[in-house]
Design a protein around this motif. Structure first.
Motif, PDB file in Angstrom:
ATOM      1  N   GLY A  56       4.958   2.053  -0.674  1.00  0.00           N
ATOM      2  CA  GLY A  56       4.689   1.760   0.746  1.00  0.00           C
ATOM      3  C   GLY A  56       5.698   1.184   1.557  1.00  0.00           C
TER       4      GLY A  56
ATOM      5  N   ASP B 187      -2.463  -1.941   6.089  1.00  0.00           N
ATOM      6  CA  ASP B 187      -3.340  -0.765   5.693  1.00  0.00           C
ATOM      7  C   ASP B 187      -4.737  -1.176   5.050  1.00  0.00           C
ATOM      8  OD1 ASP B 187      -1.684   1.421   6.371  1.00  0.00           O
ATOM      9  OD2 ASP B 187      -0.985   1.826   4.139  1.00  0.00           O
ATOM     10  N   GLY B 188      -5.025  -2.566   4.715  1.00  0.00           N
ATOM     11  CA  GLY B 188      -6.231  -2.788   4.422  1.00  0.00           C
ATOM     12  C   GLY B 188      -6.530  -4.291   4.280  1.00  0.00           C
TER      13      GLY B 188
ATOM     14  N   ASN C  66      -1.986   3.447  -5.634  1.00  0.00           N
ATOM     15  CA  ASN C  66      -3.110   2.432  -5.691  1.00  0.00           C
ATOM     16  C   ASN C  66      -3.712   2.576  -7.205  1.00  0.00           C
ATOM     17  OD1 ASN C  66      -2.588   1.399  -3.480  1.00  0.00           O
ATOM     18  ND2 ASN C  66      -4.163   2.782  -2.105  1.00  0.00           N
TER      19      ASN C  66
ATOM     20  N   SER D 103       1.044  -0.997  -0.187  1.00  0.00           N
ATOM     21  CA  SER D 103      -0.009   0.061   0.147  1.00  0.00           C
ATOM     22  C   SER D 103       0.809   1.256   0.062  1.00  0.00           C
ATOM     23  CB  SER D 103      -0.794  -0.123   1.238  1.00  0.00           C
ATOM     24  OG  SER D 103      -1.701   1.102   1.271  1.00  0.00           O
TER      25      SER D 103
ATOM     26  N   VAL E 261      -1.567  -4.881   2.291  1.00  0.00           N
ATOM     27  CA  VAL E 261      -2.901  -5.182   2.301  1.00  0.00           C
ATOM     28  C   VAL E 261      -2.950  -6.615   2.266  1.00  0.00           C
ATOM     29  CG1 VAL E 261      -5.055  -4.793   0.916  1.00  0.00           C
ATOM     30  CG2 VAL E 261      -3.164  -3.044   0.847  1.00  0.00           C
TER      31      VAL E 261
ATOM     32  N   ARG F 269       2.969  -2.456   8.724  1.00  0.00           N
ATOM     33  CA  ARG F 269       1.574  -1.648   8.952  1.00  0.00           C
ATOM     34  C   ARG F 269       0.537  -2.375   7.885  1.00  0.00           C
ATOM     35  NH1 ARG F 269       2.300   3.559   7.670  1.00  0.00           N
ATOM     36  NH2 ARG F 269       1.201   3.414   5.779  1.00  0.00           N
TER      37      ARG F 269
ATOM     38  N   ALA G 121       4.225  -1.028   4.517  1.00  0.00           N
ATOM     39  CA  ALA G 121       2.437  -0.938   4.410  1.00  0.00           C
ATOM     40  C   ALA G 121       2.069  -2.057   3.384  1.00  0.00           C
ATOM     41  CB  ALA G 121       2.058   0.705   4.186  1.00  0.00           C
TER      42      ALA G 121
END
Length: 133
Positions: free
Chosen positions: A59, A113-114, A46, A40, A75, A111, A73
């Motif tokens: 990311g 992120d989604g 994106n 991400s 997903v 992290r 980051a």
């Protein structure tokens, strides 16, 4: 991030590793972990991904200060255990950087992120059923 990490200085010359190289190694390693759909990197990254452009540096932030640290980051695909996927990403990224560069990685922070559902094509391939047209 324009500074390179001087890895070795020998009688022939020196070897420097650019932070972008460490970002790409990290991106490939993270992307290979089961349960990770992608990295991400904000709205622009994106949109590029939707257009089919894969950027393995998005990311990912590399800090080459006193110690080498990487922040990613990601997903995660729906249905996977998020802490397990995160730990696996940390392990794979650390191992890939250390094996390919000889540098010691002090810290890998992940992290999430989604979360996304797998695409219809992926679900059909997992079940083995043909796609109906």
């Amino acid at each position: 991030m324009s500074e390179a990490y001087e890895h070795e200085n020998n009688s022939i010359g020196k070897i420097e590793i650019a932070p972008e190289v460490i970002q790409i190694i990290s991106g490939i390693a993270a992307d290979s972990v089961e349960g990770v759909i992608g990295l991400s990197g904000g709205a622009t990254a994106n949109i590029n991904q939707l257009l089919g452009r894969k950027n393995l540096r998005k990311g990912i932030h590399v800090d080459l200060g006193d110690q080498l640290s990487v922040q990613l980051a990601i997903v995660v695909q729906y249905g996977y255990n998020i802490p397990d996927v995160g730990r696996k990403v940390q392990e794979e990224v650390k191992a890939a950087i250390e094996n390919m560069t000889g540098l010691f990685v002090d810290n890998v922070s992940v992290r999430v992120d989604g979360i996304k559902m797998p695409s219809a094509d992926n679900r059909e391939n997992e079940t083995g059923s043909p796609r109906v047209q």
